[in-house]
Write a protein that holds these residues in place. Structure first.
Motif, PDB file in Angstrom:
ATOM      1  N   GLY A 452       0.841  -1.192   0.000  1.00 39.74           N
ATOM      2  CA  GLY A 452       0.000   0.000   0.000  1.00 39.74           C
ATOM      3  C   GLY A 452       0.873   1.238   0.000  1.00 39.74           C
ATOM      4  N   PRO A 453       0.285   2.411  -0.090  1.00 41.71           N
ATOM      5  CA  PRO A 453       1.079   3.647  -0.146  1.00 41.71           C
ATOM      6  C   PRO A 453       2.016   3.820   1.044  1.00 41.71           C
ATOM      7  CG  PRO A 453      -1.211   4.079  -0.689  1.00 41.71           C
ATOM      8  CD  PRO A 453      -1.161   2.680  -0.196  1.00 41.71           C
ATOM      9  N   ALA A 454       1.636   3.285   2.207  1.00 42.16           N
ATOM     10  CA  ALA A 454       2.470   3.488   3.402  1.00 42.16           C
ATOM     11  C   ALA A 454       2.726   2.190   4.153  1.00 42.16           C
ATOM     12  CB  ALA A 454       1.789   4.500   4.330  1.00 42.16           C
ATOM     13  N   THR A 455       2.594   1.030   3.466  1.00 44.55           N
ATOM     14  CA  THR A 455       2.779  -0.252   4.154  1.00 44.55           C
ATOM     15  C   THR A 455       3.766  -1.135   3.396  1.00 44.55           C
ATOM     16  OG1 THR A 455       0.842  -1.172   3.018  1.00 44.55           O
ATOM     17  CG2 THR A 455       0.508  -0.252   5.218  1.00 44.55           C
ATOM     18  N   LEU A 456       4.656  -1.749   4.155  1.00 42.97           N
ATOM     19  CA  LEU A 456       5.619  -2.702   3.627  1.00 42.97           C
ATOM     20  C   LEU A 456       5.514  -3.975   4.447  1.00 42.97           C
ATOM     21  CD1 LEU A 456       8.750  -0.357   3.346  1.00 42.97           C
ATOM     22  CD2 LEU A 456       7.323  -1.131   1.458  1.00 42.97           C
TER      23      LEU A 456
END
Length: 507
Positions: A452-456
């Motif tokens: 996601g845009p801010a998840t790794l």
């Protein structure tokens, strides 16, 4: 001969205008000069060894080469590291020195009497027939120079595979080419004779391949030359369609027992099978058959549904079978959970071109990798997409002797050897930068995906990884239904379920 027509016309024009300049008027040199220069350039194209396209298409091949370079430049943009699905390997703040010698993988379980040390990158299955005699020979000589293996493909064990002296993985498909009876069955005596050859290091039974699972390979009639027909035992010029399934077994138990028979006939050399995974239940059924009979293959080669092949309908690519990532994880987990992973090696076939590609597949469960398309590019493939027509401009996928002349065997073998060496060295350097001296130190936590845009999330978080023998001790809920339904005496249908339930941790 049409490929040489532009050069012949230019040469004829140069001769005519030069004669006119000498006999009629010096003004003709304005035309003769450029034509003579083009003739010299065309002769140089014809004689050089480094560029197969120019050897096959003097002068006009330069137009295709320029277009190819434009395509390369167009594709070489920066990677969008913020795109969802982007993956990266995790470097270490305490890297190690890369080893001087590239690691190899010992292939051969307890029932194997002649184990083989497999390189991290090898030539994937490409048959004589699909490839020209020169291409097969160049790949084999490259394998000998680089000390890695060449998979013969299912088209038989040809003289071109043997002339170069390289290590071979002899692939047996549903057509049993190279060990085929008159009615299309398996000839055990012919198999034993050929498997005893010193060049044959392993035997691989092909169940299915990427982009064509559930269907046999197809070799168009235009490529069935006299030599191909002789090797395969088929009529010249007739399209060859391999059967969709094997005749000598129909259940997981029969498969396992046939593999054991092949190993015995081969004098104890490593034997395995290749598949594009479709059903986890079928993979588990084969594992149950191994446990029931007390025998196991020495290796399994996993192909991905995204793999390309000239022998498959375009519409099936990516639509039949699991992608390579999920296929690898499925086979690895099934063998680990069954307590069999320590005796069975796993090869990954497809979409391997760079060092990081190799490392990525090792993290996902493979022990070694095979490449086909990248090896063809190393030979000089122009990506003309004419493989099925026999009109390959680089002389790689044709049976036309004049077209095949474009490929110089000596130069091609050196390019293949140098490519393999550089790619494996790259993989070793990448692992060292991750603080890992050899593949045994790689874990799922070493590979991370942007979800996601801010998840790794690392692969350790994205996928469920079974412990050794966990299926025997008591399978987790996400595996229990398939494990209980897996039948060593029948290949079955997959149970309906969602992807998260099959592969993920249910988060």
């Amino acid at each position: 001969m049409l490929r040489y027509l532009p050069l012949l016309l230019v040469a004829a024009g140069a001769a005519g205008t030069a004669t006119a300049a000498a006999v009629l008027s010096a003004g003709w040199w304005w035309a003769a000069g450029p034509l003579l220069a083009l003739t010299g350039l065309g002769c140089r194209d014809l004689a050089q060894r480094r560029d197969a396209v120019l050897r096959g298409r003097p002068l006009t091949g330069r137009l295709r080469r320029g277009r190819g370079r434009a395509v390369v430049r167009e594709r070489s943009g920066d990677v969008d590291v913020y795109a969802e699905g982007h993956e990266f390997l995790v470097p270490s703040l305490r890297p190690v020195e890369p080893p001087e010698e590239a690691p190899v993988v010992r292939v051969g379980g307890p029932d194997c009497r002649q184990p083989y040390d497999m390189a991290l990158l090898n030539v994937s299955a490409m048959s004589f027939g699909a490839l020209s005699p020169r291409a097969v020979l160049a790949l084999n000589e490259g394998a000998r120079l680089g000390r890695f293996a060449q998979d013969t493909g299912e088209g038989g064990l040809s003289e071109h595979h043997l002339r170069g002296g390289g290590d071979l993985i002899w692939e047996i498909g549903t057509g049993y080419f190279g060990c085929r009876t008159g009615d299309g069955g398996f000839d055990a005596r012919e198999f034993a004779d050929k498997a005893a050859l010193p060049e044959v290091k392993c035997v691989c039974l092909k169940l299915s391949q990427g982009a064509a699972p559930g269907g046999g390979g197809v070799l168009p009639g235009v490529k069935v030359s006299a030599g191909v027909a002789r090797e395969r035992g088929v009529p010249v010029g007739g399209t060859v369609v391999s059967p969709p399934c094997h005749r000598v077994f129909s259940t997981p138990r029969e498969l396992v027992l046939f593999l054991a028979r092949l190993r015995e006939l081969a004098g104890g050399k490593p034997v395995g099978f290749k598949l594009c995974v479709g059903s986890r239940r079928d993979v588990l059924a084969v594992c149950r058959a191994m446990l029931a009979e007390g025998v196991a293959p020495d290796f399994v080669v996993v192909d991905g549904a995204e793999g390309g092949t000239g022998a498959a309908p375009v519409e099936s690519a990516g639509r039949l079978g699991m992608p390579l990532t999920e296929g690898l994880i499925t086979v690895h987990n099934a063998l680990v959970g069954s307590g069999l992973r320590d005796r069975v090696r796993i090869g990954a076939s497809g979409r391997v071109a760079t060092g990081p590609d190799i490392v990525r597949r090792l993290v996902q469960g493979a022990d070694y990798t095979n490449a086909a398309r990248a090896m063809m590019l190393a030979l000089g493939c122009a990506e003309a997409r004419r493989c099925h027509t026999g009109a390959c401009p680089a002389g790689i996928t044709t049976q036309d002797p004049l077209r095949a002349r474009a490929l110089h065997v000596g130069e091609g073998s050196l390019r293949v050897q140098r490519y393999q060496r550089a790619t494996v060295r790259s993989a070793v350097r990448v692992m060292a930068s991750m603080g890992v001296p050899d593949p045994a130190g790689l874990t799922p936590a070493h590979l991370v995906r942007r979800t996601g845009p801010a998840t790794l999330r690392s692969y350790a978080e994205l996928y469920a990884w079974l412990e050794p023998g966990e299926l025997l001790a008591g399978p987790p809920a996400s595996w229990a239904r398939d494990w209980d339904a897996a039948d060593p005496d029948a290949f079955g249908r997959p149970a309906p379920r969602g992807d998260a339930e099959v592969f993920g941790r249910g988060r």
